[in-house]
Design a protein around this motif. Structure first.
Motif, PDB file in Angstrom:
ATOM      1  N   THR A 191       0.860  -1.192   0.000  1.00  0.00           N
ATOM      2  CA  THR A 191       0.000   0.000   0.000  1.00  0.00           C
ATOM      3  C   THR A 191       0.892   1.236   0.000  1.00  0.00           C
ATOM      4  O   THR A 191       2.104   1.146   0.211  1.00  0.00           O
ATOM      5  CB  THR A 191      -0.895   0.057   1.260  1.00  0.00           C
ATOM      6  N   PHE A 192       0.262   2.404  -0.152  1.00  0.00           N
ATOM      7  CA  PHE A 192       1.082   3.615  -0.127  1.00  0.00           C
ATOM      8  C   PHE A 192       1.616   3.909   1.272  1.00  0.00           C
ATOM      9  O   PHE A 192       2.544   4.697   1.410  1.00  0.00           O
ATOM     10  CB  PHE A 192       0.386   4.810  -0.796  1.00  0.00           C
ATOM     11  N   ALA A 193       1.059   3.260   2.305  1.00  0.00           N
ATOM     12  CA  ALA A 193       1.642   3.400   3.650  1.00  0.00           C
ATOM     13  C   ALA A 193       3.006   2.709   3.699  1.00  0.00           C
ATOM     14  O   ALA A 193       3.969   3.242   4.273  1.00  0.00           O
ATOM     15  CB  ALA A 193       0.703   2.812   4.704  1.00  0.00           C
ATOM     16  N   ASP A 194       3.096   1.529   3.093  1.00  0.00           N
ATOM     17  CA  ASP A 194       4.405   0.829   3.032  1.00  0.00           C
ATOM     18  C   ASP A 194       5.428   1.715   2.326  1.00  0.00           C
ATOM     19  O   ASP A 194       6.587   1.822   2.752  1.00  0.00           O
ATOM     20  CB  ASP A 194       4.289  -0.490   2.259  1.00  0.00           C
ATOM     21  N   LEU A 195       4.990   2.336   1.241  1.00  0.00           N
ATOM     22  CA  LEU A 195       5.922   3.185   0.469  1.00  0.00           C
ATOM     23  C   LEU A 195       6.347   4.406   1.277  1.00  0.00           C
ATOM     24  O   LEU A 195       7.508   4.832   1.222  1.00  0.00           O
ATOM     25  CB  LEU A 195       5.257   3.645  -0.837  1.00  0.00           C
ATOM     26  N   ALA A 196       5.412   4.974   2.038  1.00  0.00           N
ATOM     27  CA  ALA A 196       5.733   6.171   2.840  1.00  0.00           C
ATOM     28  C   ALA A 196       6.756   5.816   3.925  1.00  0.00           C
ATOM     29  O   ALA A 196       7.741   6.536   4.131  1.00  0.00           O
ATOM     30  CB  ALA A 196       4.458   6.754   3.442  1.00  0.00           C
ATOM     31  N   VAL A 197       6.522   4.685   4.596  1.00  0.00           N
ATOM     32  CA  VAL A 197       7.464   4.269   5.644  1.00  0.00           C
ATOM     33  C   VAL A 197       8.820   3.937   5.001  1.00  0.00           C
ATOM     34  O   VAL A 197       9.873   4.317   5.518  1.00  0.00           O
ATOM     35  CB  VAL A 197       6.890   3.071   6.441  1.00  0.00           C
ATOM     36  N   PHE A 198       8.781   3.262   3.874  1.00  0.00           N
ATOM     37  CA  PHE A 198      10.025   2.954   3.145  1.00  0.00           C
ATOM     38  C   PHE A 198      10.816   4.244   2.900  1.00  0.00           C
ATOM     39  O   PHE A 198      12.020   4.306   3.159  1.00  0.00           O
ATOM     40  CB  PHE A 198       9.686   2.276   1.810  1.00  0.00           C
TER      41      PHE A 198
END
Ligand code: GSH
Length: 262
Positions: A191-198
């Motif tokens: 999800t875009f949450a994974d990308l943000a944390v990444f």
């Protein structure tokens, strides 16, 4: 995971990212969503010759089509998606991601899932903002050199209390989401949450290399599952090796060795 709407219906939507040229900055959260899904987009600031002035005009000065002026980049312009078929212009990083999420297949189908992705992204952006404040704790428009004493104190607290609190939180979320196998914060897909944390972990690793090196073993899911998992995606590897990816420099994540662990 939701099927990207783009895959369900043929669309000639033109996505234009309006963000300062030359740095990842907050535009990076949006770029990663496009890059990982192979969605065509135009990075106006970087691709146009007079990119910076086009961004300023489009975002705050010559705003058209009934859109409210924005406060600051990033913004997303979408052809024909506004009122009465005019161009849509939206601001605020998490708002842009919330808009793109279902269209790019980067959120679950259901409402709770969408809210969790948004909530985790907002938390990653809080950490992003705190990272910025380590080098600009007093005045956003003042020079770092003029607030260095305060920056040293701010960075110490950030490294010693804030990084472990946020990283511990994300580790807990990953552990709690059995379906995600440590790789995903919500459900079993990216999800875009994974990308943000990444991206925030990546930026912090650049800005505070010694601190992160010393701490990463305490957060095995965050580093070896989520971070490495995103980093090893073919689409992300291609992007990182392309000239579309800008180096960290004078943006949010800066490398001042004196602010790192000594
Ligand atoms: N909360 C906004 C923050 C926007 C923002 O601070 N943008 C920066 C660049 S990353 C900027 O140009 N700020 C100018 C200002 O705040 O005066 C978002 O996430 O989009």
């Amino acid at each position: 995971m939701a099927q990207p709407e783009a895959k369900r219906q043929k669309t000639d939507t033109v996505y234009e990212l309006l963000y300062w040229p030359g740095i990842p900055g907050r535009g990076e959260f949006v770029r990663l969503a496009f890059e990982v899904t192979g969605t065509p987009y135009k990075d106006v600031g970087n691709e146009e010759k007079d990119g910076a002035s086009q961004v300023i005009k489009a975002v705050t000065e010559e705003v058209k089509d009934g859109n409210p002026p924005g406060y600051a980049p990033p913004a997303l312009r979408v052809s024909g998606a506004g009122r009465d078929g005019k161009n849509l212009l939206i601001h605020q990083t998490p708002n842009i991601l919330m808009y793109l999420g279902p269209k790019l297949g980067l959120v679950p189908d259901d409402e709770p899932g969408k809210l969790w992705v948004n909530e985790l992204t907002l938390t990653a952006l809080d950490l992003n903002n705190e990272a910025h404040d380590t080098h600009h704790p007093i005045g956003v428009t003042d020079y770092y050199e003029d607030q260095k004493d305060e920056a040293l104190k701010k960075a110490k607290d950030f490294r010693e209390t804030r990084i472990p609190k946020y990283f511990g939180y994300f580790e807990k979320v990953l552990k709690n989401n059995g379906e995600g196998k440590g790789q995903h914060l919500v459900d079993s897909s990216l999800t875009f949450a994974d990308l943000a944390v990444f991206h925030v972990v990546d930026g912090l690793t650049f800005a505070f290399p010694k601190e992160i090196k010393a701490r990463k073993k305490d957060y095995p899911l965050l580093f070896t599952k989520l971070y490495d998992g995103v980093n090893e995606l073919e689409s992300i590897k291609d992007y990182m090796n392309s000239d579309r990816r800008k180096p960290y420099s004078s943006g949010i994540f800066r490398q001042y060795p004196e602010l790192d662990r000594q």
